[in-house]
Scaffold this motif. Structure first.
Motif, short mmCIF file in Angstrom:
data_model
loop_
_atom_site.label_atom_id
_atom_site.label_comp_id
_atom_site.label_asym_id
_atom_site.label_seq_id
_atom_site.Cartn_x
_atom_site.Cartn_y
_atom_site.Cartn_z
N VAL A 188 -9.24 42.27 72.38
CA VAL A 188 -10.19 41.63 71.47
C VAL A 188 -10.03 40.11 71.58
N VAL A 189 -11.15 39.44 71.88
CA VAL A 189 -11.19 37.98 71.90
C VAL A 189 -12.27 37.57 70.90
N PRO A 190 -11.91 37.38 69.64
CA PRO A 190 -12.93 37.08 68.62
C PRO A 190 -13.73 35.83 68.96
N CYS A 191 -15.01 35.88 68.61
CA CYS A 191 -15.89 34.74 68.88
C CYS A 191 -16.45 34.19 67.57
N GLU A 192 -17.49 34.83 67.05
CA GLU A 192 -18.17 34.32 65.86
C GLU A 192 -17.55 34.81 64.56
N ILE A 193 -16.96 36.01 64.59
CA ILE A 193 -16.42 36.60 63.36
C ILE A 193 -15.04 37.18 63.64
N ALA A 194 -14.25 37.32 62.58
CA ALA A 194 -12.92 37.90 62.71
C ALA A 194 -13.01 39.40 62.98
N VAL A 195 -12.04 39.90 63.71
CA VAL A 195 -11.93 41.33 63.98
C VAL A 195 -10.62 41.80 63.36
N PRO A 196 -10.66 42.82 62.51
CA PRO A 196 -9.43 43.25 61.85
C PRO A 196 -8.45 43.88 62.82
N PRO A 197 -7.16 43.65 62.63
CA PRO A 197 -6.15 44.33 63.46
C PRO A 197 -6.22 45.83 63.26
N ALA A 198 -5.86 46.56 64.30
CA ALA A 198 -5.81 48.02 64.23
C ALA A 198 -4.91 48.50 65.36
N PRO A 199 -4.29 49.64 65.21
CA PRO A 199 -3.46 50.17 66.29
C PRO A 199 -4.23 50.26 67.60
N GLY A 200 -3.60 49.84 68.68
CA GLY A 200 -4.23 49.91 69.99
C GLY A 200 -5.07 48.71 70.36
N ARG A 201 -5.23 47.74 69.46
CA ARG A 201 -5.99 46.53 69.77
C ARG A 201 -5.04 45.40 70.12
N VAL A 202 -5.28 44.77 71.27
CA VAL A 202 -4.51 43.60 71.69
C VAL A 202 -5.40 42.38 71.55
N PHE A 203 -4.91 41.35 70.87
CA PHE A 203 -5.72 40.17 70.58
C PHE A 203 -5.33 39.01 71.48
N ARG A 204 -6.36 38.24 71.88
CA ARG A 204 -6.18 37.00 72.62
C ARG A 204 -7.08 35.94 72.02
N GLU A 205 -6.66 34.69 72.12
CA GLU A 205 -7.51 33.59 71.64
C GLU A 205 -8.66 33.34 72.60
N SER A 206 -8.45 33.57 73.89
CA SER A 206 -9.51 33.40 74.89
C SER A 206 -9.15 34.22 76.11
N LEU A 207 -10.05 34.26 77.08
CA LEU A 207 -9.78 34.93 78.34
C LEU A 207 -9.09 34.03 79.34
N THR A 208 -8.87 32.79 78.98
CA THR A 208 -8.18 31.85 79.87
C THR A 208 -6.78 32.36 80.18
N GLY A 209 -6.47 32.43 81.46
CA GLY A 209 -5.14 32.86 81.88
C GLY A 209 -4.93 34.36 81.89
N LEU A 210 -5.98 35.15 81.68
CA LEU A 210 -5.83 36.60 81.70
C LEU A 210 -5.28 37.05 83.05
N SER A 211 -4.30 37.96 83.03
CA SER A 211 -3.66 38.45 84.24
C SER A 211 -3.75 39.97 84.32
N LEU A 212 -3.45 40.51 85.50
CA LEU A 212 -3.39 41.96 85.64
C LEU A 212 -2.31 42.55 84.75
#
Length: 223
Positions: A188-212
């Motif tokens: 999850v990379v939130p943009c306009e609105i917040a996304v609530p945490p939930a099991p199985g969700r990994v959060f990032r501030e942006s896609l910058t630097g995303l790796s395999l």
């Protein structure tokens, strides 16, 4: 047995393209056309919703009777306006282009999975570059759009992979729910609105630097 990473399934608006701002213009103008003014709360409720669901939410929120004729006219108004807005440059979300390139050069399968209807998604594909995706699935090509899992299940089917071998990249609560309902892991990379945490969700501030490694970590976090 450890699941293998087979594919990355990308949301479009607000995830790869900063196009929610274009939709914002269109839906606020539609609200005025319908004789109302859209609150920020109502606008946030529309983010990530499929076209039919968004229109129903809009009519209800404005207190306008959702007759079939009125819904049809509103859909036409919004499509024409958003097409006008999308014919200009559509900005990318930070890090999105490099993230797409990473997945493409890695040999993983890749799909664009969006609630946006096909006629409008084509403009997004023009902006993004079609070579980044093996398939694309739109909200008007399945029985139900997000938050139902149909678009994600269809994308996995077209790619010939198990949804449990896929990482979805999303920016909205609606999209995250759809991906998880399909059995996908979610970044999850939130943009306009917040996304609530939930099991199985990994959060990032942006896609910058995303790796395999980040994608594989998300897959295992979702199991």
């Amino acid at each position: 047995m450890t699941a293998r990473l087979a594919a990355v399934l990308w949301d479009m608006d607000g995830t790869l393209l900063d196009s929610e701002k274009l939709w914002d213009i269109g839906v606020r103008e539609l609200a005025v056309e319908l004789g109302g003014v859209m609150s920020d709360e109502l606008r946030h409720a529309l983010i990530g919703a499929s076209g039919p669901n968004a229109l129903r939410l809009l009519f209800t929120g404005l207190g306008v009777e959702p007759t079939a004729e009125a819904i049809l006219a509103a859909g036409r108004f919004l499509e024409v306006r958003v097409i006008e807005l999308m014919t200009g440059p559509i900005p990318w979300r930070p890090g999105a282009k490099d993230a797409l390139s990473l997945v493409r050069t890695s040999g993983l399968s890749s799909a664009l999975v969006t609630n946006t209807k096909r006629s409008l998604t084509e403009f997004g594909l023009d902006a993004l570059g079609r070579d980044y995706f093996d398939v694309s699935v739109c909200g008007d090509e399945v029985p139900e759009g997000k938050p139902e899992p149909d678009v994600y299940l269809r994308a996995a089917e077209l790619l010939g992979v198990d949804p449990k071998e896929c990482v979805a990249v999303e920016d909205s609560p609606t999209g995250a729910m759809a991906a998880q309902a399909a059995g996908c892991a979610v970044i999850v990379v939130p943009c306009e609105i917040a996304v609530p945490p939930a099991p199985g969700r990994v959060f990032r501030e942006s896609l910058t630097g995303l790796s395999l490694s980040d994608l594989k970590h998300a897959l295992h976090a979702g199991i």
